[in-house]
Enzyme design. Structure first.
Site, mmCIF file in Angstrom:
data_model
loop_
_atom_site.group_PDB
_atom_site.id
_atom_site.type_symbol
_atom_site.label_atom_id
_atom_site.label_comp_id
_atom_site.label_asym_id
_atom_site.label_seq_id
_atom_site.Cartn_x
_atom_site.Cartn_y
_atom_site.Cartn_z
ATOM 1 N N ASP A 11 73.588 74.826 50.513
ATOM 2 C CA ASP A 11 74.058 75.709 49.321
ATOM 3 C C ASP A 11 74.897 76.694 49.830
ATOM 4 O O ASP A 11 74.674 77.393 50.706
ATOM 5 C CB ASP A 11 72.694 76.129 48.778
ATOM 6 C CG ASP A 11 71.900 75.007 47.728
ATOM 7 O OD1 ASP A 11 72.447 74.030 47.558
ATOM 8 O OD2 ASP A 11 70.911 75.394 47.705
ATOM 9 N N ASP A 130 70.578 68.787 37.449
ATOM 10 C CA ASP A 130 69.470 69.826 37.595
ATOM 11 C C ASP A 130 68.453 69.601 36.704
ATOM 12 O O ASP A 130 68.624 70.060 35.175
ATOM 13 C CB ASP A 130 70.195 71.293 37.732
ATOM 14 C CG ASP A 130 70.948 71.348 38.828
ATOM 15 O OD1 ASP A 130 70.901 70.537 39.683
ATOM 16 O OD2 ASP A 130 71.920 72.377 38.753
#
Length: 258
Positions: A11, A130
């Site tokens: 990330d 997600d």
């Protein structure tokens, strides 16, 4: 049988690799390029990079580090972050990425999936999902703009419905980011993975929850995923990729040994 894949996830925020828990409270892990090289050297099958605030900030991932990563690793890698057009994707691919991944932009404009697949081929287009389990409703819901907790919102989509929608529109691979498990290291959500596997016809990557080697084995053996993505166990050197692969091979999992 195709070999199962081990995929470290990086990330990225403000030019550095970060990691949070359940997509919140991110801490700085280190610099992008050295971490990418380390994972490639350890035997990762591919890497995934998420610029986690690009979509919520209304910008596209910084392409300069994409080019630097391409110079130092010799394994496939996928890049995500604010890709909203064919031109955005073409530029990232031209800098050396092998795949592009879309998440929030696909929710904002589902036709983007088809346009990208038609232009670059389905093998190049990954859709990240997600997904959050809501205890109140007992259902899995798709979330959007999850890289910035101030912008995160629950969409109208239930997860299984969105999985089927993105497949129909041309997704070549799906990464299921299980938000409840993210960074907690208590195992992948096998119940959810099995449900998604039942309707998913394209390669399925599990993401969120890996804490032990056994967790990877469970995802491959019990949910039949094609790849397992993880971050904190690799960043914090809790699990070594080479040792993980040797363990999985010993358990009968088809895996590429370094």
């Amino acid at each position: 049988m195709l070999a199962k894949r081990i995929i470290p996830c990086l990330d990225v925020r403000d030019g550095q690799v970060v990691k949070g828990v359940q997509f919140r409270n991110h801490e700085i892990i280190g610099d992008i390029v050295p971490l990418a090289k380390r994972y490639a050297d350890e035997g990762a099958d591919e890497l995934v990079f998420y610029d986690i605030t690009a979509s919520s900030d209304g910008r596209v991932v910084d392409k300069s580090w994409v080019a630097r990563v391409a110079e130092v690793i010799d394994i496939p890698f996928c890049v995500a972050g604010g890709i909203r057009s064919i031109d955005d994707a073409a530029k990232i691919l031209s800098f050396g990425a092998d795949k592009i991944s879309i998440n929030s932009p696909a929710l904002a404009d589902p036709t983007l999936i088809t346009r990208l697949a038609d232009r670059f081929g389905v093998q190049c287009i990954v859709v990240g999902i997600d997904t959050w389990f809501d205890d109140a409703t007992g259902k899995y819901h798709v979330n959007q703009y999850t890289g910035d907790e101030n912008h995160t919102r629950v969409t109208q989509w239930e997860t299984l419905d969105w999985v089927q929608e993105v497949q129909q529109r041309g997704a070549g691979e799906i990464v299921l980011n299980m938000m409840n498990q993210d960074g907690v290291r208590n195992g992948y959500d096998l119940t959810q993975l099995k449900k998604v596997r039942d309707v998913c016809r394209v390669p399925l990557i599990a993401s969120g929850g890996a804490g032990t080697m056994e967790h990877f084995l469970e995802a491959f053996r019990d949910a039949d995923v094609d790849g397992a993505l993880a971050a904190s166990v690799f960043h914090k050197q809790i699990i070594n990729i080479g040792e993980l692969k040797a363990y999985l091979a010993g358990q009968g999992v088809e895996i590429r040994i370094c």
